[in-house]
Design a protein around this motif. Structure first.
Motif, PDB file in Angstrom:
ATOM      1  N   GLY A 143     -30.667  25.894  18.157  1.00 17.98           N
ATOM      2  CA  GLY A 143     -29.411  25.133  18.834  1.00 17.98           C
ATOM      3  C   GLY A 143     -29.596  23.524  18.688  1.00 17.98           C
ATOM      4  N   ARG A 144     -29.354  22.846  19.788  1.00 15.67           N
ATOM      5  CA  ARG A 144     -29.451  21.403  19.640  1.00 15.67           C
ATOM      6  C   ARG A 144     -30.976  20.732  19.434  1.00 15.67           C
ATOM      7  N   GLN A 145     -31.588  21.769  19.789  1.00 13.51           N
ATOM      8  CA  GLN A 145     -33.176  21.408  19.465  1.00 13.51           C
ATOM      9  C   GLN A 145     -33.469  21.419  18.219  1.00 13.51           C
ATOM     10  N   PRO A 153     -31.412  22.691  14.629  1.00 12.65           N
ATOM     11  CA  PRO A 153     -30.399  23.393  14.007  1.00 12.65           C
ATOM     12  C   PRO A 153     -30.558  23.580  12.387  1.00 12.65           C
ATOM     13  N   ASP A 212     -20.166  16.657  20.833  1.00 14.22           N
ATOM     14  CA  ASP A 212     -21.616  16.532  20.663  1.00 14.22           C
ATOM     15  C   ASP A 212     -21.918  15.377  21.811  1.00 14.22           C
ATOM     16  N   GLY A 215     -22.642  16.372  25.283  1.00 14.15           N
ATOM     17  CA  GLY A 215     -23.852  17.116  25.325  1.00 14.15           C
ATOM     18  C   GLY A 215     -23.822  18.522  25.454  1.00 14.15           C
ATOM     19  N   THR A 224     -23.868  22.516  24.849  1.00 15.27           N
ATOM     20  CA  THR A 224     -24.794  23.367  24.156  1.00 15.27           C
ATOM     21  C   THR A 224     -23.671  24.575  23.679  1.00 15.27           C
ATOM     22  N   LYS A 250     -24.773  20.393  14.134  1.00 12.94           N
ATOM     23  CA  LYS A 250     -25.072  19.763  15.508  1.00 12.94           C
ATOM     24  C   LYS A 250     -25.742  20.662  16.224  1.00 12.94           C
ATOM     25  N   GLY A 251     -25.923  21.938  15.994  1.00  7.42           N
ATOM     26  CA  GLY A 251     -26.636  22.993  16.960  1.00  7.42           C
ATOM     27  C   GLY A 251     -25.683  23.391  17.967  1.00  7.42           C
ATOM     28  N   ILE A 252     -24.461  23.299  18.143  1.00  9.78           N
ATOM     29  CA  ILE A 252     -23.500  23.992  19.200  1.00  9.78           C
ATOM     30  C   ILE A 252     -23.181  25.132  19.005  1.00  9.78           C
ATOM     31  N   SER A 286     -23.825  28.768  13.882  1.00  9.27           N
ATOM     32  CA  SER A 286     -23.409  28.449  15.046  1.00  9.27           C
ATOM     33  C   SER A 286     -22.652  29.437  15.937  1.00  9.27           C
ATOM     34  N   ASN A 308     -26.017  15.156  28.600  1.00 10.27           N
ATOM     35  CA  ASN A 308     -26.579  14.190  27.648  1.00 10.27           C
ATOM     36  C   ASN A 308     -27.727  13.738  27.947  1.00 10.27           C
TER      37      ASN A 308
END
Length: 675
Positions: free
Chosen positions: A264-266, A268, A341, A344, A346, A366-368, A404, A593
């Motif tokens: 994810g966002r942590q 990707p 993005d 914020g 997820t 972007k990890g979404i 994703s 965010n």
């Protein structure tokens, strides 16, 4: 290790999936310059057809801007034509033409001969034109397009969003060697990367490659190279292919030691598979990126990513702008995803159809996490089965490798009032089976606007509900009671919120007049208030596996006349033209965010303030200080769990007042006018 999916207190899926635009890696040309005519034109594919009154247009293009700007819009045929010059570099190769999307149906003619048709306005399609193409000579490509509703093609109605017409996504002609990685397999990359087993220090993946040849060769070879995000080789294989006559599928397993998960966002993290096939001294090569991850949804603990709790919240999104309808540039797609993005999010629900290739690529990057779906919405005809299965097949195969994507959406607000034997119920059962056959590792999902249990509900692996407490009835706070009762009474069903929200016209700031949900006045302040209440309810209930604000952007619904603007759904957090982020956008940005945030709310309500008044801000900083006309008034610590500070009983002067707030290194200011 294959994990079975079942509706219990826990739903588990192995998934890995990003699709690099494989056409761009090959010899290709973009077809952007066309001529166009609206209406029925018999034999417009003929070279001799009179095109004197046709209009020059650029693709992407739509002929449905009247759906946005007028009352009632054209639903019918149009024609597009363009000359195609095949460069010398493509001579002797196999030549293909690929459309990324045509709304809603298309018939294709090349040099006056019909080469195929496609029904469905949102997925790509590809045809080989090798035998018809003439190198270094003018070729004529003609496309008949219609956006007329069709009871055999989903969506069968346009009650929830417009059925735009036109060639509104890119078109490319490209070539490959005679033996290739098949681009004609449902217009996909021809390469599918599946996670077979995941242990702590080892991932086993399988790469299935669809090969096609027009000239059988002996002792062909296929080369695989897998690299991590730093381009370090983690696996390699070279294999000799025995002779094959036309098409074949090769499967090869690989092991990746100490795999880095797409998280994810942590983080990707994506791997890249370089695959090449060589035959008769010619090589076809493509790259596919993919990720390794697991997802699960639990009725008590909500969403998990890679076996860790992961709050899944975000927005739903249509792909259209006021200026262009659905015919968006890469820059516009990029801007939209940058905004998702920025807020914020997820999670992202791509409503209610397959979106552009670029959108999925950016979500990967972007990890979404993405819920993507087919346009089986609202009404059904009982004769759309074949097309629904076709569009689901295209959705899955064209987007298979995107990390994703965590779920395939099968329906939205389709209602079976009578029994579980209604055609729509049986179709969804078939769609679920098809989805798991094509992709055994991902979940399926659906969005209901009915009760927790019903004829359509809980067939898919994940079920979510479209709930608009405070908008279509009741109060915003009723959301809490509904969630708690639903969870208590149905303890084994994971609960998701596929849509929630309310409308707002930024020009309407008088909160004393509110005609929701169908009237003229939709004050922005009410939308903001509704989101503040609803998000506090959702965030405090971790059993909600996912929640999606409806909608990220205002969009068009032809025939609506609500909120003071015709043809507009005002529930977006950002205006249709992308010029203004509403207060609710900043509320979520402050809560989602993690970067430092400070924003003065109700900033467009600049006139007729009571005296004394309240200044409301959103911030994630520990404290904020208010200044009025250059004078320090008050400092407050942040104690709100939804990151709101209110400075109350603020006395101000008649006329113009400068309101300034500071929090750490951040500052924001506006002017208010007091009568």
């Amino acid at each position: 290790m294959k994990l079975k999916i079942a509706i219990t207190t826990g739903l588990i899926s192995l998934a890995m999936q990003a699709q690099v635009p494989f056409v761009k890696e090959r010899n290709h040309i973009n077809l952007t310059d066309w001529i166009y005519a609206k209406g029925i034109n018999f034999n417009a594919q003929k070279n001799s057809f009179d095109i004197q009154n046709w209009q020059a247009v650029k693709v992407p293009h739509t002929y449905s801007m009247d759906a946005i700007n007028a009352i009632g819009y054209y639903r019918g045929e149009s024609w597009y034509r363009t000359p195609v010059t095949i460069p010398q570099s493509m001579d002797g190769q196999r030549i293909f033409i690929r459309f990324e999307g045509v709304g809603q149906q298309a018939e294709l003619y090349f040099n006056e001969k019909k080469i195929g048709e496609h029904k469905g306005g949102y997925s790509a399609f590809c045809y080989e034109i090798t035998d018809l193409a003439q190198a270094n000579k003018p070729n004529l490509l003609a496309v008949k397009v219609t956006n007329e509703p069709d009871f055999k093609v989903i969506p069968t109605v346009d009650k929830l969003f417009n059925l735009y017409g036109g060639i509104y996504r890119p078109v490319q002609v490209f070539s490959t060697p005679k033996t290739n990685i098949d681009p004609n397999y449902y217009a996909s990359s021809g390469v599918f990367v599946e996670l077979k087993e995941l242990q702590k220090d080892l991932a086993t993946i399988q790469i299935r490659t669809h090969l096609s040849t027009s000239t059988p060769g002996q002792n062909s070879t296929i080369n695989y190279t897998i690299l991590d995000a730093k381009n370090k080789v983690v696996a390699q294989e070279k294999r000799t292919i025995s002779s094959f006559k036309k098409d074949t599928i090769l499967s090869e397993n690989f092991q990746i030691k100490k795999p880095i998960l797409w998280n994810g966002r942590q983080n990707p993290h994506r791997y890249h598979a370089e695959i090449s096939v060589t035959s008769n001294n010619e090589t076809d090569k493509i790259n596919q990126s993919f990720g390794i991850k697991t997802v699960s949804a639990n009725a008590d603990t909500g969403f998990h990513l890679n076996n860790e709790p992961y709050r899944l919240y975000g927005v739903a999104m249509h792909q259209e702008w006021e200026q262009n309808g659905p015919a968006l540039s890469d820059q516009q797609h990029q801007q939209d995803m940058d905004l998702v993005d920025e807020i914020g999010a997820t999670g992202l629900r791509l409503s209610h159809y397959q979106h552009s290739d670029l959108t999925y690529e950016l979500a990967d990057e972007k990890g979404i996490l993405v819920w993507t779906e087919i346009p089986f919405v609202h009404d059904y005809s009982s004769r759309e089965d074949g097309n629904a299965k076709q569009q689901l097949t295209e959705l899955i195969l064209q987007n298979y490798n995107h990390p994703s994507i965590f779920t395939w959406g099968l329906w939205n607000e389709v209602r079976a009032h009578k029994s579980k034997n209604e055609p729509c119920v049986l179709l969804v059962e078939d769609l679920k089976k098809l989805a798991h056959k094509l992709d055994p590792n991902r979940l399926t999902a659906s969005a209901s606007d009915r009760g927790i249990t019903g004829n359509m509900e809980n067939i898919t692996d994940l079920q979510a509900w479209n709930k608009y407490f405070g908008w279509y009835g009741g109060k915003y706070g009723d959301f809490a009671k509904w969630l708690d009762e639903a969870h208590t009474q149905n303890p084994t069903i994971p609960l998701g919120i596929s849509e929630y929200g309310s409308g707002a016209n930024i020009k309407d700031q008088d909160e004393t007049i509110n005609n929701k949900p169908f009237g003229i006045h939709f004050p922005e302040i009410d939308q903001t208030h509704g989101h503040e209440i609803t998000w506090e309810i959702i965030k405090d209930r971790p059993f909600v596996w996912g929640s999606f604000v409806w909608n990220m952007f205002d969009f068009s619904v032809a025939g609506w006349n609500r909120g003071g603007v015709a043809n507009r759904n005002h529930k977006g957090l950002i205006t249709y033209d992308r010029s203004t982020k509403k207060d609710a956008f900043y509320f979520y940005k402050t809560n989602w965010n993690s970067e430092p945030q400070l924003y003065i709310a109700e900033r467009r309500n600049t006139n007729d303030h009571s005296n004394p008044t309240t200044v409301k801000i959103y911030t994630n900083q520990p404290a904020a200080t208010l200044y009025l006309n250059g004078k320090k008034i008050e400092t407050q610590k942040l104690i709100s769990d939804i990151r709101i500070i209110e400075f109350k009983n603020i006395e101000h002067q008649k006329g113009n007042n400068k309101i300034e707030v500071k929090a750490g290194k951040l500052s924001d200011e506006i002017n208010w006018i007091s009568p």
